[in-house]
Design a protein around this motif. Sequence first.
Motif, PDB file in Angstrom:
ATOM      1  N   GLY A 163       0.756  -1.238   0.000  1.00 52.13           N
ATOM      2  CA  GLY A 163       0.000   0.000   0.000  1.00 52.13           C
ATOM      3  C   GLY A 163       0.787   1.289   0.000  1.00 52.13           C
ATOM      4  N   ASP A 164       2.098   1.235   0.314  1.00 53.62           N
ATOM      5  CA  ASP A 164       2.825   2.509   0.441  1.00 53.62           C
ATOM      6  C   ASP A 164       4.248   2.481  -0.101  1.00 53.62           C
ATOM      7  OD1 ASP A 164       3.928   0.878   2.369  1.00 53.62           O
ATOM      8  OD2 ASP A 164       3.734   2.324   4.016  1.00 53.62           O
ATOM      9  N   TYR A 165       4.643   1.432  -0.805  1.00 53.21           N
ATOM     10  CA  TYR A 165       5.978   1.373  -1.417  1.00 53.21           C
ATOM     11  C   TYR A 165       5.764   1.349  -2.921  1.00 53.21           C
ATOM     12  CZ  TYR A 165      10.767  -0.382  -2.368  1.00 53.21           C
ATOM     13  OH  TYR A 165      12.063  -0.552  -2.822  1.00 53.21           O
ATOM     14  N   SER A 166       5.901   2.507  -3.555  1.00 49.38           N
ATOM     15  CA  SER A 166       5.541   2.659  -4.962  1.00 49.38           C
ATOM     16  C   SER A 166       6.680   2.247  -5.895  1.00 49.38           C
ATOM     17  CB  SER A 166       5.158   4.113  -5.243  1.00 49.38           C
ATOM     18  OG  SER A 166       6.311   4.945  -5.171  1.00 49.38           O
ATOM     19  N   GLN A 167       6.344   2.137  -7.175  1.00 47.42           N
ATOM     20  CA  GLN A 167       7.364   1.841  -8.178  1.00 47.42           C
ATOM     21  C   GLN A 167       8.434   2.923  -8.191  1.00 47.42           C
ATOM     22  OE1 GLN A 167       7.509  -0.950  -9.978  1.00 47.42           O
ATOM     23  NE2 GLN A 167       9.350  -0.375 -11.121  1.00 47.42           N
ATOM     24  N   GLN A 168       8.034   4.181  -8.021  1.00 43.72           N
ATOM     25  CA  GLN A 168       9.018   5.258  -7.996  1.00 43.72           C
ATOM     26  C   GLN A 168       9.872   5.207  -6.736  1.00 43.72           C
ATOM     27  OE1 GLN A 168       7.209   9.065  -8.809  1.00 43.72           O
ATOM     28  NE2 GLN A 168       6.973   8.608 -10.988  1.00 43.72           N
ATOM     29  N   ASP A 169       9.293   4.802  -5.604  1.00 45.83           N
ATOM     30  CA  ASP A 169      10.094   4.607  -4.390  1.00 45.83           C
ATOM     31  C   ASP A 169      11.187   3.572  -4.649  1.00 45.83           C
ATOM     32  OD1 ASP A 169       8.538   6.389  -2.908  1.00 45.83           O
ATOM     33  OD2 ASP A 169       7.184   4.804  -2.214  1.00 45.83           O
ATOM     34  N   TYR A 170      10.805   2.495  -5.306  1.00 46.38           N
ATOM     35  CA  TYR A 170      11.705   1.390  -5.645  1.00 46.38           C
ATOM     36  C   TYR A 170      12.810   1.865  -6.590  1.00 46.38           C
ATOM     37  CZ  TYR A 170      12.452  -3.368  -7.783  1.00 46.38           C
ATOM     38  OH  TYR A 170      12.941  -4.558  -8.267  1.00 46.38           O
ATOM     39  N   ALA A 171      12.421   2.580  -7.648  1.00 45.64           N
ATOM     40  CA  ALA A 171      13.394   3.086  -8.623  1.00 45.64           C
ATOM     41  C   ALA A 171      14.330   4.102  -7.986  1.00 45.64           C
ATOM     42  CB  ALA A 171      12.658   3.706  -9.812  1.00 45.64           C
ATOM     43  N   ARG A 172      13.793   4.925  -7.108  1.00 43.90           N
ATOM     44  CA  ARG A 172      14.602   5.932  -6.418  1.00 43.90           C
ATOM     45  C   ARG A 172      15.589   5.277  -5.460  1.00 43.90           C
ATOM     46  NH1 ARG A 172      10.720   8.327  -4.436  1.00 43.90           N
ATOM     47  NH2 ARG A 172      10.476   9.988  -5.993  1.00 43.90           N
ATOM     48  N   GLN A 173      15.146   4.252  -4.745  1.00 41.28           N
ATOM     49  CA  GLN A 173      16.001   3.568  -3.777  1.00 41.28           C
ATOM     50  C   GLN A 173      17.225   2.958  -4.457  1.00 41.28           C
ATOM     51  OE1 GLN A 173      13.911   0.544  -1.572  1.00 41.28           O
ATOM     52  NE2 GLN A 173      15.697  -0.063  -0.370  1.00 41.28           N
ATOM     53  N   MET A 174      17.015   2.396  -5.639  1.00 43.13           N
ATOM     54  CA  MET A 174      18.150   1.782  -6.334  1.00 43.13           C
ATOM     55  C   MET A 174      19.222   2.818  -6.654  1.00 43.13           C
ATOM     56  SD  MET A 174      18.266  -0.485  -9.845  1.00 43.13           S
ATOM     57  CE  MET A 174      18.644   0.871 -10.970  1.00 43.13           C
ATOM     58  N   ILE A 175      18.830   3.969  -7.189  1.00 44.23           N
ATOM     59  CA  ILE A 175      19.805   5.001  -7.519  1.00 44.23           C
ATOM     60  C   ILE A 175      20.427   5.585  -6.258  1.00 44.23           C
ATOM     61  CG2 ILE A 175      20.155   7.234  -8.630  1.00 44.23           C
ATOM     62  CD1 ILE A 175      19.681   4.911 -10.582  1.00 44.23           C
ATOM     63  N   ASN A 176      19.634   5.749  -5.222  1.00 46.11           N
ATOM     64  CA  ASN A 176      20.167   6.311  -3.983  1.00 46.11           C
ATOM     65  C   ASN A 176      21.260   5.442  -3.372  1.00 46.11           C
ATOM     66  OD1 ASN A 176      18.772   8.732  -3.842  1.00 46.11           O
ATOM     67  ND2 ASN A 176      17.041   7.868  -2.719  1.00 46.11           N
ATOM     68  N   ASP A 177      21.208   4.130  -3.601  1.00 48.71           N
ATOM     69  CA  ASP A 177      22.274   3.265  -3.102  1.00 48.71           C
ATOM     70  C   ASP A 177      23.620   3.657  -3.708  1.00 48.71           C
ATOM     71  OD1 ASP A 177      20.691   1.816  -1.381  1.00 48.71           O
ATOM     72  OD2 ASP A 177      20.585   0.012  -2.627  1.00 48.71           O
ATOM     73  N   TYR A 178      23.636   4.069  -4.980  1.00 47.16           N
ATOM     74  CA  TYR A 178      24.880   4.498  -5.627  1.00 47.16           C
ATOM     75  C   TYR A 178      25.303   5.874  -5.134  1.00 47.16           C
ATOM     76  CZ  TYR A 178      24.307   0.447  -8.529  1.00 47.16           C
ATOM     77  OH  TYR A 178      24.173  -0.855  -8.921  1.00 47.16           O
ATOM     78  N   ILE A 179      24.341   6.751  -4.950  1.00 49.90           N
ATOM     79  CA  ILE A 179      24.664   8.086  -4.448  1.00 49.90           C
ATOM     80  C   ILE A 179      25.273   7.987  -3.049  1.00 49.90           C
ATOM     81  CG2 ILE A 179      23.672  10.286  -3.718  1.00 49.90           C
ATOM     82  CD1 ILE A 179      21.565   9.917  -5.949  1.00 49.90           C
ATOM     83  N   GLU A 180      24.653   7.185  -2.177  1.00 45.93           N
ATOM     84  CA  GLU A 180      25.146   7.045  -0.808  1.00 45.93           C
ATOM     85  C   GLU A 180      26.517   6.367  -0.769  1.00 45.93           C
ATOM     86  OE1 GLU A 180      22.049   5.027   1.290  1.00 45.93           O
ATOM     87  OE2 GLU A 180      20.614   6.668   0.993  1.00 45.93           O
ATOM     88  N   ALA A 181      26.806   5.507  -1.753  1.00 43.01           N
ATOM     89  CA  ALA A 181      28.101   4.834  -1.807  1.00 43.01           C
ATOM     90  C   ALA A 181      29.172   5.695  -2.481  1.00 43.01           C
ATOM     91  CB  ALA A 181      27.975   3.501  -2.546  1.00 43.01           C
ATOM     92  N   GLY A 182      28.787   6.866  -2.987  1.00 44.92           N
ATOM     93  CA  GLY A 182      29.754   7.755  -3.624  1.00 44.92           C
ATOM     94  C   GLY A 182      30.210   7.287  -4.997  1.00 44.92           C
ATOM     95  N   VAL A 183      29.366   6.527  -5.694  1.00 48.54           N
ATOM     96  CA  VAL A 183      29.712   6.027  -7.024  1.00 48.54           C
ATOM     97  C   VAL A 183      29.451   7.116  -8.063  1.00 48.54           C
ATOM     98  CG1 VAL A 183      29.164   4.315  -8.798  1.00 48.54           C
ATOM     99  CG2 VAL A 183      29.205   3.644  -6.379  1.00 48.54           C
ATOM    100  N   ARG A 184      30.381   7.288  -8.980  1.00 50.17           N
ATOM    101  CA  ARG A 184      30.215   8.274 -10.054  1.00 50.17           C
ATOM    102  C   ARG A 184      29.078   7.851 -10.983  1.00 50.17           C
ATOM    103  NH1 ARG A 184      34.846   9.465 -13.746  1.00 50.17           N
ATOM    104  NH2 ARG A 184      34.638   7.230 -14.117  1.00 50.17           N
TER     105      ARG A 184
END
Length: 418
Positions: free
Chosen positions: A243-264
Motif C-alpha cells: 500500500g505505500d511502497y511505490s514503483q518510484q520509491d523502488y526506482a529511487r532507492q536503487m539510484i540512492n544506493d549508488y549516491i550514498e556509496a559515492g559512485v560516479r
Amino acid sequence: MKPVLTLPLLIGSLILLSGCNSSDSKANASEATPSDGDQTSVQLGPRPYFLINDMDEGDLKSALQACESKPQTPSDFSIAHRGAPLQFPEHTRESYVAAARMGAGIIECDVAFTKDRELVCRHAQNDLHTTTNIVAVPELNAKCTQPFVPADAASGTPAQAECRTSDITLAEFKTLNGKMDAFDPDAITPEAYLGGTADWRTDLYATKGTLLSHRESIELFRKLGVKYTPELKTPVVDMPFEGDYSQQDYARQMINDYIEAGVRPADVWPQSFLLGDVIFWVNQFPEFGEQAVFLDEKPNDPDNISMAYMEDLTRQGVPILAPALWKMLALDGNQKIVPSEYATHAKAAGLDLIAWTVERSGPLNSGGGWYHQSISSAINNDGDTYTVIDVLAKDVGVIGIFSDWPATTTYYANCMGL
C-alpha cells in the motif's frame, strides 16, 4: 565506453574451471581484502580459443587467431550478464568474481526487493525456488507464496513452488545458498527439486553461492574495479507494495544506493524493462539518466521497429536501447548476417545500443535457440558466436554485449581494440 585498464586483486585465488591460458600472466594470490592499489591479470581460459577454432574459415577467424598472444585487459564492451552463469550460480559473489577475472568491465546486479524493502541481487522477484536452496529450508519454504509441492506421477502433475524475495527479510535471504538456475519438475522431495541443471552447464561451482544485497554488490564491484549495470526488476507483486511502497520509491532507492556509496554516475548504467522507470531516472536523476538503458522486449511488429517508434524514445530522453540480440540481426539474400531494420532505425534515431545475451543458448550446432531466432538458419556451430559478436560490434555498432561467459567478449574486445 572506455576500457578499464586495471583490475584490483580479487579475494583469494579463485581458479576457474576453464583454467589459465599460456598467454595469460600469472595472478598474484592473496587472502587479504582487495584494495585500490592491488592489480591482477585477466585470465580467459580455453573457451575463446575453442570457439575460434570452431569457426568457419575466413578473414574474421584469421583476425581473431592473430590475437592469441595479445595481452588481455578488462573492457567495458564485455558486460557480465548475472556474473558468469554459464558455470557459476548467477548473482552470487563467486559468479561476480569469476566475471571480473575474465575481464568484464561492467557487471550486472538484477535488483529485487525483500519483505523489509531491502534491495538484493536476483534475476527475478520470484525465482528463489530455482536459484537458491530455499525449498529445502523448511522454515523459509513455509513462507513462500507457494511452498514446495511434490510431483504426482499418477495425475501427471509436476512439482510446484514459487518463492519471492518479498516473502522473506534480508536477514533470511542472506542465509540462503545460490545455485544454478534450474529445477526438476518430477521431484518428490525438496532436495530433488533443486536439481535439473542443463547438461551444457555444470554444478561444479554450485557447492557455494554467496548471496548479496544490492549495497554489498556495489562494494564488491568497487573492490573488483568494475563498473555497474543494475537492472530494476519488474515486480510480480501489486505496487504500491503493501500500500505505500511505490514503483518510484523502488526506482529511487536503487539510484540512492549508488549516491550514498559515492559512485560516479558515469560508472553506472541503470536498466529497466519498464519505460516509465527509465524516464523517471532521466528526469529525476539526470546524471544517472544519461546512461539509463531501456530493455526492449516488444515483438518486432511494424510499429515497434519503425523510425517513429525510435524517434519517440529519443524525444522522451531514452539514451540507450537494449534489445535481445536477435532483434538487431537479420539475414540478407545470401544468408549473410546483417543489421536488422530495427537496428538501422535505432541508430538513425541517435540511440546507443547494447545487446543481450551471448553464451546463453548452449551449443549452437542446431540454430542457437531463442536468442538467435532471426538468424537461426545461418547458425550451425559454436564458432558462430564470434560471427554474431562481430556483426553486432562492427555493423550494428553496439557499445557493449552481455555474455554469460565474459571471457568470450573480452577476447573480442581486446583483439579489435574496443
